[in-house]
Design an enzyme around this catalytic site. Structure first.
Site, PDB file in Angstrom:
ATOM      1  N   GLU A 190       0.841  -1.211   0.000  1.00 29.26           N
ATOM      2  CA  GLU A 190       0.000   0.000   0.000  1.00 29.26           C
ATOM      3  C   GLU A 190       0.872   1.256   0.000  1.00 29.26           C
ATOM      4  OE1 GLU A 190      -2.306  -1.610   3.341  1.00 29.26           O
ATOM      5  OE2 GLU A 190      -4.089  -1.064   2.197  1.00 29.26           O
ATOM      6  N   GLU A 219      -3.592  -9.541   3.786  1.00 28.05           N
ATOM      7  CA  GLU A 219      -4.324  -9.270   5.038  1.00 28.05           C
ATOM      8  C   GLU A 219      -5.401 -10.294   5.332  1.00 28.05           C
ATOM      9  OE1 GLU A 219      -3.270  -7.011   2.949  1.00 28.05           O
ATOM     10  OE2 GLU A 219      -2.718  -5.157   3.980  1.00 28.05           O
TER      11      GLU A 219
HETATM   12  N1  CAA Z   1       4.538  -7.615  11.778  1.00 26.54           N
HETATM   13  C1  CAA Z   1       5.278  -8.005  12.839  1.00 26.54           C
HETATM   14  N2  CAA Z   1       6.226  -8.966  12.771  1.00 26.54           N
HETATM   15  C2  CAA Z   1       6.424  -9.536  11.583  1.00 26.54           C
HETATM   16  C3  CAA Z   1       5.693  -9.180  10.439  1.00 26.54           C
HETATM   17  C4  CAA Z   1       4.705  -8.164  10.559  1.00 26.54           C
HETATM   18  N3  CAA Z   1       3.988  -7.744   9.522  1.00 26.54           N
HETATM   19  N4  CAA Z   1       6.114  -9.927   9.403  1.00 26.54           N
HETATM   20  C5  CAA Z   1       7.082 -10.720   9.872  1.00 26.54           C
HETATM   21  N5  CAA Z   1       7.278 -10.489  11.187  1.00 26.54           N
HETATM   22  C6  CAA Z   1       8.274 -11.104  12.064  1.00 26.54           C
HETATM   23  C7  CAA Z   1       7.985 -12.575  12.309  1.00 26.54           C
HETATM   24  O1  CAA Z   1       7.119 -12.746  13.389  1.00 26.54           O
HETATM   25  C8  CAA Z   1       9.375 -13.111  12.584  1.00 26.54           C
HETATM   26  O2  CAA Z   1       9.678 -12.750  13.902  1.00 26.54           O
HETATM   27  P1  CAA Z   1      10.578 -13.724  14.807  1.00 26.54           P
HETATM   28  O3  CAA Z   1      11.899 -13.820  14.115  1.00 26.54           O
HETATM   29  O4  CAA Z   1      10.605 -13.059  16.128  1.00 26.54           O
HETATM   30  O5  CAA Z   1       9.838 -15.029  14.831  1.00 26.54           O
HETATM   31  C9  CAA Z   1      10.265 -12.267  11.675  1.00 26.54           C
HETATM   32  O6  CAA Z   1       9.502 -11.095  11.366  1.00 26.54           O
HETATM   33  C10 CAA Z   1      10.643 -12.952  10.382  1.00 26.54           C
HETATM   34  O7  CAA Z   1       9.462 -13.450   9.767  1.00 26.54           O
HETATM   35  P2  CAA Z   1       9.385 -14.911   9.128  1.00 26.54           P
HETATM   36  O8  CAA Z   1      10.031 -15.886  10.042  1.00 26.54           O
HETATM   37  O9  CAA Z   1       7.975 -15.116   8.759  1.00 26.54           O
HETATM   38  O10 CAA Z   1      10.314 -14.719   7.855  1.00 26.54           O
HETATM   39  P3  CAA Z   1      10.123 -15.266   6.387  1.00 26.54           P
HETATM   40  O11 CAA Z   1      11.265 -14.749   5.636  1.00 26.54           O
HETATM   41  O12 CAA Z   1       9.842 -16.719   6.413  1.00 26.54           O
HETATM   42  O13 CAA Z   1       8.775 -14.575   5.850  1.00 26.54           O
HETATM   43  C11 CAA Z   1       7.260 -12.768   5.379  1.00 26.54           C
HETATM   44  C12 CAA Z   1       8.719 -13.195   5.664  1.00 26.54           C
HETATM   45  C13 CAA Z   1       6.767 -13.364   4.075  1.00 26.54           C
HETATM   46  C14 CAA Z   1       7.266 -11.265   5.316  1.00 26.54           C
HETATM   47  C15 CAA Z   1       6.340 -13.281   6.524  1.00 26.54           C
HETATM   48  O14 CAA Z   1       6.904 -12.900   7.768  1.00 26.54           O
HETATM   49  C16 CAA Z   1       4.945 -12.717   6.467  1.00 26.54           C
HETATM   50  O15 CAA Z   1       4.121 -13.215   5.751  1.00 26.54           O
HETATM   51  N6  CAA Z   1       4.682 -11.653   7.255  1.00 26.54           N
HETATM   52  C17 CAA Z   1       3.352 -11.093   7.369  1.00 26.54           C
HETATM   53  C18 CAA Z   1       3.010 -10.244   6.193  1.00 26.54           C
HETATM   54  C19 CAA Z   1       1.651  -9.626   6.356  1.00 26.54           C
HETATM   55  O16 CAA Z   1       0.679 -10.271   6.684  1.00 26.54           O
HETATM   56  N7  CAA Z   1       1.576  -8.315   6.106  1.00 26.54           N
HETATM   57  C20 CAA Z   1       0.352  -7.599   6.220  1.00 26.54           C
HETATM   58  C21 CAA Z   1       0.248  -7.014   7.579  1.00 26.54           C
HETATM   59  S1  CAA Z   1      -1.334  -6.300   7.854  1.00 26.54           S
HETATM   60  C22 CAA Z   1      -1.281  -4.810   7.108  1.00 26.54           C
HETATM   61  O17 CAA Z   1      -0.312  -4.435   6.519  1.00 26.54           O
HETATM   62  C23 CAA Z   1      -2.553  -4.029   7.263  1.00 26.54           C
HETATM   63  C24 CAA Z   1      -2.611  -2.782   6.524  1.00 26.54           C
HETATM   64  O18 CAA Z   1      -3.360  -2.689   5.584  1.00 26.54           O
HETATM   65  C25 CAA Z   1      -1.882  -1.590   6.958  1.00 26.54           C
END
Ligand code: CAA
Length: 704
Positions: free
Chosen positions: A108, A128
């Site tokens: 976004e 999301e």
């Molecule tokens: N918020 C907080 N922590 C997050 C995060 C997030 N969005 N994304 C990843 N992390 C953290 C994980 O919890 C993990 O923490 P730890 O090492 O303490 O366990 C660390 O970052 C690394 O993450 P992964 O182990 O998952 O690493 P990866 O390389 O396997 O995957 C990723 C990376 C694809 C980004 C995966 O972490 C992921 O899918 N994250 C979530 C993405 C997501 O859902 N984003 C949307 C958020 S909602 C939003 O944005 C609403 C809006 O409209 C404003």
């Protein structure tokens, strides 16, 4: 950390480079949006800056909002300027430079920029929906304007991540730039567009919205009806995209915001957020140092070319590993390879795998005869017949053949790991890696720690699971390990309820309505009823107090083996897998119950659900109390990935907490009075109930 450290600004020959530095994934934690706003303001105020580049430090652009902040009080006043608006309104062009992930609020942010460039390995998406919400920062309003409502719906309702190339084709990315040159290429791009006016603002472009007809939204709702049952977020996503097509931009954004706020604290969103973090927690092993050196795995071997062995070999091949597969005879190997080919061919026919890719994967699987041919592989997974005498023979051969330092894993689902480890002269190299059928499809990878398994052998197994696309969870060496042991009472209870008057179709309907993809009796028919029959006989001989299941035995003794012979708990028409309730089954149930002298009564759906799931909650508490699992949340992860438990209910223990630990305990204690020992409450459950501690927080002090 101060805001200045989270977001840096530097001027590079007329281009303002804004770097977000919030490891590990540059989530938009408090301070980051403010930092971006301040940096954009600074770039606009500086006459020497002609355009700006927004880039992420470390491994990613921005992985989205900070999920840990959801459900907490907002860190900023509601009327604070949002960095999305400030970026969009910027009079100087802003170029998003994307590597790693641009997800959720990250994409976004990029959509609020005027241009987007990305390296080929980058991924973008609005995931999301997978955490029970919808994009809440203009994503549902900008994306349909950029790529059309149809493609936007596909992305937003599925939440899938798109590779940069696909995003480029769709028009999300303006230019794909060489992998190692993102920063320079983005600066060069910014220079090229610095003086172009008007700025391409997605919000101003309504041309593509005409495609968003009422029919499109209706058809999308229909297409997700089954998959999205009991959930609200996928529908909220559709509603928000619909708003983009019917309302002016600002009103559409307000609608999106309202839907977001309704959704973010819902039970569904809480459960899905919990599942997200539980999955990541499961990968952490408190008793093994994080920096432990893993044993490298470049080549793999599978012993046993049966259904499981074949699926395991496919799991390796699917993720690029060369894998050898061996069995006792050429015929067994040929049959195994034919089954593997046929499984791949089914995927090709369904369109989920390209024929060319199938050939590549098949080429990675090499059938070999003789243990000497697998000796130099880095890891071996044994998947032979589940009989101790057979296993012992095979493990002697494995020990004799494999090179020193090889990782020796067994896929047993029911045999004590130590028996196999102790056959070898290197029990420290042995552990369990329990796949779930079908092994190439199911995501759960249960790593079982034997008494002598070395820490690096366990850590390497956990890592291997991740590398072959699975979700690893650690279990202690107990009968059934964690996943199957915690589920066993569920399977017992569902059959006992038949004795008392329920029917398989009623139980299945309750569980499907709860959110399982298929009911547990249908699952049994798919797996085959003879395996359970044999296991029950074995257990009855082993444990004097074993609760027999006469109805399940009679069904098998009546020649009903499941889908494989067209009749099990249901009957099936030839060539069709639709389950039909069968009067013969109802008759067997009634007759057996009468012989047992059990009075029949009618069940409410709530009673069926709780009888099955509470039985497992109690067992999971026993497992934790015995130190055979590390965390209640690990059990939840196993149920999500091993048994199709609905993710939007968080997992077994999280779901039980929605009822309340005290109420769960009281009900189990009442059933203990009524039904006897199998319902004896776990001491841990009682302690949790007394302390009012949620089940999901239960932990073992250490794995025993
Ligand atoms: N918020 C907080 N922590 C997050 C995060 C997030 N969005 N994304 C990843 N992390 C953290 C994980 O919890 C993990 O923490 P730890 O090492 O303490 O366990 C660390 O970052 C690394 O993450 P992964 O182990 O998952 O690493 P990866 O390389 O396997 O995957 C990723 C990376 C694809 C980004 C995966 O972490 C992921 O899918 N994250 C979530 C993405 C997501 O859902 N984003 C949307 C958020 S909602 C939003 O944005 C609403 C809006 O409209 C404003």
């Amino acid at each position: 950390m101060s805001e200045r450290e989270l977001v840096r600004f530097e001027s590079v020959d007329g281009i303002g480079v804004i770097t977000i530095d919030n490891p590990p994934v540059n989530a938009l934690s408090p301070g980051v949006p403010e930092g971006i706003t301040a940096a954009i303001d600074r770039g606009n105020a500086d006459p020497g800056v002609r355009a700006m580049v927004l880039i992420g430090a470390g491994r990613s652009f921005i992985a989205g909002a900070d999920i840990r902040q959801f459900g907490k009080a907002p860190s900023r006043p509601a009327n604070a300027r949002r960095h999305y608006d400030v970026t969009d309104d910027s009079p100087k062009p802003v170029v998003a430079a994307i590597h790693g992930y641009a997800l959720g609020g990250g994409l976004e942010t990029a959509l609020a920029c005027h241009y987007r460039v990305a390296v080929p390995s980058a991924k973008v998406g609005l995931p999301e929906v997978q955490i029970g919400i919808l994009p809440g920062a203009g994503g549902t309003q900008r994306l349909p304007r950029l790529i059309g409502p149809k493609a936007a719906l596909d992305m937003i309702v599925s939440g899938r991540h798109l590779p940069a190339e696909e995003a480029h084709r769709l028009g999300i990315i303006d230019e794909v730039v060489p992998e190692a040159q993102l920063r320079d290429a983005a600066i060069a791009f910014a220079r090229r567009v610095a003086d172009k006016r008007p700025l391409p603002r997605i919000r101003d472009n309504d041309e593509k919205l005409a495609e968003g007809t009422a029919d499109l939204f209706e058809a999308t709702r229909k297409s997700i009806a089954r998959r999205a049952r009991n959930q609200r977020a996928p529908y909220a996503c559709i509603e928000a995209v619909e708003a983009a097509c019917t309302l002016p931009f600002d009103e559409g954004c307000a609608r999106e915001r309202k839907l977001f706020e309704e959704q973010v604290n819902s039970d569904e969103a809480r459960a899905l957020r919990y599942a997200f973090f539980a999955e990541r927690e499961a990968a952490k092993l408190p008793h093994i140092p994080r920096e432990i050196e893993l044993r490298p795995i470049k080549t793999a071997a599978v012993v046993g070319a049966g259904t499981m062995g074949g699926g395991i070999a496919m799991s390796f091949a699917d993720y690029g590993y060369p894998v050898k597969i061996t069995d006792a005879t050429q015929e067994a190997l040929d049959r195994g390879m034919a089954r593997i080919r046929s499984n791949y061919e089914t995927s090709v026919k369904r369109g989920s795998l390209a024929a060319e890719e199938m050939e590549k994967r098949l080429a990675r699987i090499e059938p070999v005869l003789g243990y000497d041919k697998i000796a130099d592989c880095d890891v071996v997974i044994e998947a032979v017949f589940e009989q101790i005498s057979v296993k012992e023979e095979v493990w002697k051969e494995i020990d004799a053949a494999m090179k020193p330092g090889a990782l020796l894993y067994t896929n047993t689902s029911g045999i004590d790991i130590d028996i196999m480890a102790n056959v070898t002269k290197r029990p420290q190299d042995v552990a369990g890696t329990h796949f779930f059928a079908p092994a190439n499809v199911m995501k759960l990878f249960e790593v079982v720690q034997g008494t002598k398994s070395a820490p690096d052998v366990i850590a390497s197994a956990m890592d291997l699971g991740r590398k072959i696309g699975k979700v690893s969870g650690l279990a202690g060496n107990t009968d059934g390990f964690v996943a199957n042991r915690s589920r066993a009472p569920f399977s017992t209870e569902m059959v006992i309820m038949l004795e008392e008057g329920a029917l398989p179709e009623q139980v299945d309907k309750v569980m499907v309505d709860f959110g399982y993809p298929v009911g547990p009796f249908v699952v049994s028919d798919i797996s085959g009823l003879d395996i359970g029959y044999d296991t029950r006989k074995r257990r009855a001989a082993q444990y004097p107090n074993y609760r027999k299941l006469p109805i399940a035995d009679r069904i098998v003794e009546a020649g009903r083996l499941g889908q494989k012979n067209g009749k099990g708990w249901y009957r099936y028409e030839p060539g069709d897998r639709t389950p039909h309730p069968d009067p013969e089954v109802a008759r067997i149930i009634k007759e057996t119950a009468a012989e047992l002298g059990i009075a029949q009564h009618s069940f409410t759906d709530d009673e069926i659900l709780k009888r099955m799931l509470f039985a497992s909650v109690n067992e999971a508490c026993k497992i934790l109390d015995e130190g055979k699992a590390l965390r209640a949340s690990d059990v939840d992860v196993m149920w999500l990935y091993g048994f199709g438990f609905p993710r939007y209910r968080g997992g077994l223990m999280f779901w039980a907490d929605t009822i309340g630990v005290r109420e769960v305990y009281n009900q189990i204690a009442a059933w203990h009075q009524r039904y006897g020992e199998r319902w004896a409450p776990s001491p841990l459950l009682r302690r949790l109930a007394d302390a009012g501690t949620p089940l999901r927080e239960a932990k073992a002090e250490r794995l025993r």
